[in-house]
Motif scaffolding. Sequence first.
Motif, PDB file in Angstrom:
ATOM      1  N   GLU A  93      37.436  35.892  29.272  1.00 12.51           N
ATOM      2  CA  GLU A  93      37.162  37.219  29.823  1.00 12.51           C
ATOM      3  C   GLU A  93      36.736  37.118  31.285  1.00 12.51           C
ATOM      4  O   GLU A  93      37.122  37.966  32.112  1.00 12.51           O
ATOM      5  N   MET A  94      35.970  36.111  31.613  1.00 12.64           N
ATOM      6  CA  MET A  94      35.564  35.910  33.007  1.00 12.64           C
ATOM      7  C   MET A  94      36.782  35.597  33.877  1.00 12.64           C
ATOM      8  O   MET A  94      36.872  36.061  35.009  1.00 12.64           O
ATOM      9  N   ARG A  95      37.717  34.808  33.334  1.00 12.67           N
ATOM     10  CA  ARG A  95      38.949  34.532  34.090  1.00 12.67           C
ATOM     11  C   ARG A  95      39.749  35.820  34.296  1.00 12.67           C
ATOM     12  O   ARG A  95      40.294  36.057  35.373  1.00 12.67           O
ATOM     13  N   GLY A  96      39.815  36.642  33.253  1.00 16.26           N
ATOM     14  CA  GLY A  96      40.523  37.907  33.371  1.00 16.26           C
ATOM     15  C   GLY A  96      39.883  38.828  34.395  1.00 16.26           C
ATOM     16  O   GLY A  96      40.576  39.483  35.183  1.00 16.26           O
ATOM     17  N   LEU A  97      38.564  38.869  34.405  1.00 18.68           N
ATOM     18  CA  LEU A  97      37.855  39.707  35.374  1.00 18.68           C
ATOM     19  C   LEU A  97      38.090  39.212  36.790  1.00 18.68           C
ATOM     20  O   LEU A  97      38.294  40.016  37.719  1.00 18.68           O
ATOM     21  N   ALA A  98      38.089  37.892  36.973  1.00 19.02           N
ATOM     22  CA  ALA A  98      38.357  37.337  38.304  1.00 19.02           C
ATOM     23  C   ALA A  98      39.761  37.705  38.767  1.00 19.02           C
ATOM     24  O   ALA A  98      39.977  38.059  39.941  1.00 19.02           O
ATOM     25  N   LEU A  99      40.732  37.627  37.866  1.00 19.39           N
ATOM     26  CA  LEU A  99      42.106  38.005  38.196  1.00 19.39           C
ATOM     27  C   LEU A  99      42.183  39.486  38.545  1.00 19.39           C
ATOM     28  O   LEU A  99      42.866  39.897  39.491  1.00 19.39           O
ATOM     29  N   PHE A 100      41.474  40.313  37.768  1.00 22.46           N
ATOM     30  CA  PHE A 100      41.436  41.763  37.971  1.00 22.46           C
ATOM     31  C   PHE A 100      40.900  42.100  39.369  1.00 22.46           C
ATOM     32  O   PHE A 100      41.400  43.007  40.045  1.00 22.46           O
ATOM     33  N   ASN A 101      39.886  41.337  39.816  1.00 22.82           N
ATOM     34  CA  ASN A 101      39.215  41.652  41.079  1.00 22.82           C
ATOM     35  C   ASN A 101      39.841  40.992  42.292  1.00 22.82           C
ATOM     36  O   ASN A 101      39.633  41.444  43.419  1.00 22.82           O
ATOM     37  N   ASP A 102      40.610  39.927  42.109  1.00 20.46           N
ATOM     38  CA  ASP A 102      41.115  39.123  43.223  1.00 20.46           C
ATOM     39  C   ASP A 102      42.181  39.886  44.012  1.00 20.46           C
ATOM     40  O   ASP A 102      43.237  40.239  43.483  1.00 20.46           O
ATOM     41  N   GLU A 103      41.929  40.103  45.304  1.00 20.39           N
ATOM     42  CA  GLU A 103      42.869  40.838  46.154  1.00 20.39           C
ATOM     43  C   GLU A 103      44.219  40.145  46.262  1.00 20.39           C
ATOM     44  O   GLU A 103      45.236  40.800  46.513  1.00 20.39           O
ATOM     45  N   LYS A 104      44.259  38.822  46.100  1.00 20.30           N
ATOM     46  CA  LYS A 104      45.503  38.072  46.224  1.00 20.30           C
ATOM     47  C   LYS A 104      46.188  37.845  44.888  1.00 20.30           C
ATOM     48  O   LYS A 104      47.245  37.212  44.822  1.00 20.30           O
ATOM     49  N   LYS A 105      45.608  38.344  43.807  1.00 23.49           N
ATOM     50  CA  LYS A 105      46.193  38.172  42.471  1.00 23.49           C
ATOM     51  C   LYS A 105      46.464  39.547  41.873  1.00 23.49           C
ATOM     52  O   LYS A 105      47.331  40.271  42.338  1.00 23.49           O
ATOM     53  N   GLY A 106      45.687  39.915  40.846  1.00 22.85           N
ATOM     54  CA  GLY A 106      45.923  41.209  40.202  1.00 22.85           C
ATOM     55  C   GLY A 106      45.638  42.382  41.131  1.00 22.85           C
ATOM     56  O   GLY A 106      46.373  43.362  41.175  1.00 22.85           O
ATOM     57  N   ASN A 107      44.512  42.277  41.864  1.00 17.70           N
ATOM     58  CA  ASN A 107      44.101  43.321  42.803  1.00 17.70           C
ATOM     59  C   ASN A 107      43.921  44.679  42.129  1.00 17.70           C
ATOM     60  O   ASN A 107      44.022  45.724  42.770  1.00 17.70           O
ATOM     61  N   CYS A 108      43.676  44.673  40.830  1.00 20.46           N
ATOM     62  CA  CYS A 108      43.520  45.932  40.091  1.00 20.46           C
ATOM     63  C   CYS A 108      42.313  46.730  40.595  1.00 20.46           C
ATOM     64  O   CYS A 108      42.332  47.959  40.646  1.00 20.46           O
ATOM     65  N   ALA A 109      41.242  45.995  40.962  1.00 18.21           N
ATOM     66  CA  ALA A 109      39.996  46.651  41.346  1.00 18.21           C
ATOM     67  C   ALA A 109      40.109  47.418  42.657  1.00 18.21           C
ATOM     68  O   ALA A 109      39.202  48.183  43.004  1.00 18.21           O
ATOM     69  N   SER A 110      41.210  47.237  43.397  1.00 19.12           N
ATOM     70  CA  SER A 110      41.373  48.009  44.630  1.00 19.12           C
ATOM     71  C   SER A 110      41.467  49.498  44.329  1.00 19.12           C
ATOM     72  O   SER A 110      41.078  50.328  45.156  1.00 19.12           O
ATOM     73  N   CYS A 111      41.979  49.839  43.148  1.00 22.94           N
ATOM     74  CA  CYS A 111      42.018  51.243  42.721  1.00 22.94           C
ATOM     75  C   CYS A 111      41.094  51.500  41.530  1.00 22.94           C
ATOM     76  O   CYS A 111      40.482  52.553  41.427  1.00 22.94           O
ATOM     77  N   HIS A 112      41.014  50.509  40.619  1.00 21.53           N
ATOM     78  CA  HIS A 112      40.202  50.652  39.408  1.00 21.53           C
ATOM     79  C   HIS A 112      38.883  49.910  39.616  1.00 21.53           C
ATOM     80  O   HIS A 112      38.676  48.806  39.102  1.00 21.53           O
ATOM     81  N   VAL A 113      37.997  50.517  40.387  1.00 30.41           N
ATOM     82  CA  VAL A 113      36.741  49.882  40.812  1.00 30.41           C
ATOM     83  C   VAL A 113      35.966  49.378  39.594  1.00 30.41           C
ATOM     84  O   VAL A 113      35.750  50.113  38.628  1.00 30.41           O
ATOM     85  N   SER A 114      35.536  48.113  39.653  1.00 34.21           N
ATOM     86  CA  SER A 114      34.958  47.466  38.468  1.00 34.21           C
ATOM     87  C   SER A 114      33.497  47.081  38.640  1.00 34.21           C
ATOM     88  O   SER A 114      32.919  46.462  37.749  1.00 34.21           O
ATOM     89  N   GLU A 115      32.885  47.422  39.767  1.00 33.80           N
ATOM     90  CA  GLU A 115      31.514  46.998  40.030  1.00 33.80           C
ATOM     91  C   GLU A 115      30.575  48.198  40.126  1.00 33.80           C
ATOM     92  O   GLU A 115      31.004  49.318  40.424  1.00 33.80           O
ATOM     93  N   VAL A 116      29.294  47.937  39.885  1.00 32.26           N
ATOM     94  CA  VAL A 116      28.275  48.970  40.052  1.00 32.26           C
ATOM     95  C   VAL A 116      28.237  49.375  41.528  1.00 32.26           C
ATOM     96  O   VAL A 116      28.302  48.526  42.423  1.00 32.26           O
TER      97      VAL A 116
END
Length: 242
Positions: A93-116
């Motif tokens: 799950e930690m690997r998945g979260l890192a992928l989700f947040n990484d701008e050079k990988k999934g970059n999902c968090a650029s639109c789907h903000v994942s942090e407080v």
Amino acid sequence: ASTLHEQAAIPLLAAHEMANASPAAVVARLRAAPYAAQFRDTFGADALDDDARGFQWATLALEMFQQDPQQFYPYSSRFDDFLRGKAPLAANEMRGLALFNDEKKGNCASCHVSEVSANSGAFPAFSDFGFIALGVPRNRALPANRDPAFHDLGLCGPDRTDLSGPENAGLCGAFRTPTLRNVAVRQAFFHNGVMHSLQEVVRFYVTRDLQPQRWYPYPSRKGGAHRRYDDLPAQYAGNVNT
């Protein structure tokens, strides 16, 4: 909608959502509902006697529900416990979260903000509440799409009309970024429900620009140009985020 009260009425009356014919039809259903007595206890004995007033009370109830954090957004998931420092995530799950947040990988968090939120301390809704054009494939199972001339263009119509002028052409095909909360239990994805699994959604994001033939129809004539973004008129193809 400019207020939550106005917004609460939209799905009740929208033809492709709850499809009630009128406010009076909504109130007629309320009068027949098993909780009608509770409704009258809350809003007054005459709350359902008048259609306009009854509809106003109904949308007020929805408006207030949407602002009740315990009922509407308790943020009680295991991920929220992780953010609070009360529970760990597994290594995968930690690997998945890192992928989700990484701008050079999934970059999902650029639109789907994942942090407080650093400013307010608010827990993430997994959306930046922005608008984006993704060029998802046309859903040919939708009755409206039997008409090849019909296109759901999101911000510039047909449902929304305030941004439909030529000066807003750059918004055509853009839809609100949805929250990813409870996304694992959904059965339809994107604005037109064309996909039905998270695997398919991720595959689309990864391969849309590399292998468009996986998602869009081949040209009808041999040697013809491949048509990307088959649910957007060609003049709006440049609006798609790539």
